[in-house]
Write an enzyme that holds these catalytic residues in place. Sequence first.
Site, PDB file in Angstrom:
ATOM      1  N   CYS A  79      -2.474  16.978  27.542  1.00  0.00           N
ATOM      2  CA  CYS A  79      -2.335  17.567  28.883  1.00  0.00           C
ATOM      3  C   CYS A  79      -0.846  17.774  29.218  1.00  0.00           C
ATOM      4  CB  CYS A  79      -3.058  16.721  29.923  1.00  0.00           C
ATOM      5  SG  CYS A  79      -3.377  17.626  31.460  1.00  0.00           S
ATOM      6  N   HIS A 167      -8.439  16.426  27.833  1.00  0.00           N
ATOM      7  CA  HIS A 167      -8.296  14.967  27.682  1.00  0.00           C
ATOM      8  C   HIS A 167      -9.326  14.442  26.679  1.00  0.00           C
ATOM      9  CE1 HIS A 167      -5.426  14.010  30.926  1.00  0.00           C
ATOM     10  NE2 HIS A 167      -5.905  15.102  31.493  1.00  0.00           N
ATOM     11  N   GLU A 169      -9.566  11.472  25.609  1.00  0.00           N
ATOM     12  CA  GLU A 169      -9.830  10.053  25.828  1.00  0.00           C
ATOM     13  C   GLU A 169     -10.973   9.790  26.799  1.00  0.00           C
ATOM     14  OE1 GLU A 169      -6.519  11.146  28.822  1.00  0.00           O
ATOM     15  OE2 GLU A 169      -7.257  11.791  26.859  1.00  0.00           O
ATOM     16  N   SER A 221      -9.971 -21.550  34.581  1.00  0.00           N
ATOM     17  CA  SER A 221     -10.620 -21.093  35.807  1.00  0.00           C
ATOM     18  C   SER A 221     -12.128 -21.017  35.659  1.00  0.00           C
ATOM     19  CB  SER A 221     -10.101 -19.702  36.173  1.00  0.00           C
ATOM     20  OG  SER A 221     -10.538 -18.753  35.209  1.00  0.00           O
ATOM     21  N   GLY A 223     -13.273 -18.575  33.924  1.00  0.00           N
ATOM     22  CA  GLY A 223     -13.434 -17.165  33.597  1.00  0.00           C
ATOM     23  C   GLY A 223     -13.211 -16.883  32.120  1.00  0.00           C
ATOM     24  N   VAL A 224     -13.411 -15.622  31.745  1.00  0.00           N
ATOM     25  CA  VAL A 224     -13.355 -15.217  30.339  1.00  0.00           C
ATOM     26  C   VAL A 224     -11.948 -15.369  29.763  1.00  0.00           C
ATOM     27  CG1 VAL A 224     -13.684 -13.286  28.741  1.00  0.00           C
ATOM     28  CG2 VAL A 224     -15.265 -13.607  30.647  1.00  0.00           C
ATOM     29  N   ASP A 225     -10.939 -14.881  30.491  1.00  0.00           N
ATOM     30  CA  ASP A 225      -9.584 -14.840  29.928  1.00  0.00           C
ATOM     31  C   ASP A 225      -9.048 -16.240  29.630  1.00  0.00           C
ATOM     32  OD1 ASP A 225      -9.788 -12.116  30.309  1.00  0.00           O
ATOM     33  OD2 ASP A 225      -8.664 -12.114  32.183  1.00  0.00           O
TER      34      ASP A 225
END
Length: 509
Positions: A79, A167, A169, A221, A223-225
Amino acid sequence: MQEKIVILDFGSQYTQLIARRVREINVYCEIHPYNKIPVLDETVKGVILSGSPFSVRDELAPVPDLTNIKGKLPLLGVCYGAQFLSHHFGGEVLPSATREYGRANLEYTDSSSLLLRGVDKHSQVWMSHGDTIAKIPDNYRIIASTHDVQIGAYEIQGETTFGLQFHPEVYHSTEGKKILSNFVVDICGCSQNWTPHSFIDTTVAELKAKLGNDKVVLGLSGGVDSTVAGVLLHKAIGKNLTCIFVDNGLLRKNEFGNVLDSYKHMGLNVIGVDAKNLFLDKLTGVKDPEKKRKIIGSAFIDVFDAEAHKIKDVKWLAQGTIYPDVIESVSVNGPSATIKSHHNVGGLPEKMNLKIVEPLNLLFKDEVRRVGRSLHIDEALLGRHPFPGPGLAIRILSDITAEKVTLLQEVDHIFIEGLKNSGLYDSVWQAGVMLLPVQSVGVMGDERTYESVVALRAVASTDGMTADWVHLPYEFLAKISNEIINKVKGVNRVVYDISSKPPATIEWE
């Protein structure tokens, strides 16, 4: 050394999507601002120029220095990138007669071009531009056109330089991934060795070398991370990792015990800290959401710091920072305006005088989950919905009391368990309940009631940057509404939030 593709960012909303598509081909790539080009050593196999909100004709349009790139490395302009490569090398870019936005189909493709090899000549592509390439330089040749856009794609003769007006993507470009694969694999010669297993092997080796026998502390936490970061660090340094999980009194029902139990089964060394009363005392009478976030962040730092100091000779603080956080901090336009204070542990490194280690700072969220699966982390943990750092504090839209927290935990539990039991949980990116600062008239039995209203929220997203509300079945919503009103004393009305982001945010505060 890890081979890579460098993506130069001109501020496009799609830049991260280019990177994710390239990585789906198992090729590592990095995003850098167009004006901060990294060292182009032998590991760099090719360069992609992103789109941009600017026009190449603007006085302040971004202009990269391609001296060491164009004609020397494979180069793909997307683009704005394609328009720049035409405009600055002897072609012409003009305003489009009509803004070209949306789906289009190729009407001509040059199958002899390596970039378009194997692409259907009527392939659907996605256009999003206000300018058109009206003329290309003499040594450029057109390799694709649509009905409205003659110069839909081009290549430079004698160079491995290409331009795409569309684009590749985005999802709507049905063979976009094929085109990107042609570029990064066939033209750049990348070996497609960026996999979860290769990431784990490389990262564990690097962590061992970096940390040696030093002690590391990590705030978990649930959580995943932070979970994946913890398991990676544990693989590298074992007992030298100590994880701290703080109960701020604003978690989901039974979450503190359940998450601690999950971590113990994973072999992690976890300290659980019950700090409910401290957080609730500090939040007494506070209604402003930003003040809530700052109080919670400050209290967390104090609790975490106190616990970490009980561990002798800690030298490193581990954080679950992921790649979008890194990109955001060095973006073309600088960090975005603060919509809400982030819930990470921003003040900890300075206070504790520790060095930082971030084992996930090369990964997108979906890659973190794939790495987690390769580490054999329980799918129930990997598939958990994101949960705000300040917890239920920002889902109680008024001052916080222990009674309101308990009420919201009960309602939230009914909603989340209902999603799981109905097989809907995995089709939702994030779900939660807001306790509204209004009361509603109702009738229960023969009595008039004046009780609280709760709002259910369920959204679909890939990364939280944009989100759409989920069309949960009416029968499910009716069942959950009845169950909440019948089982949770203090609630007599349930509503469902059908706002998308933007313009709304996922959380209400």
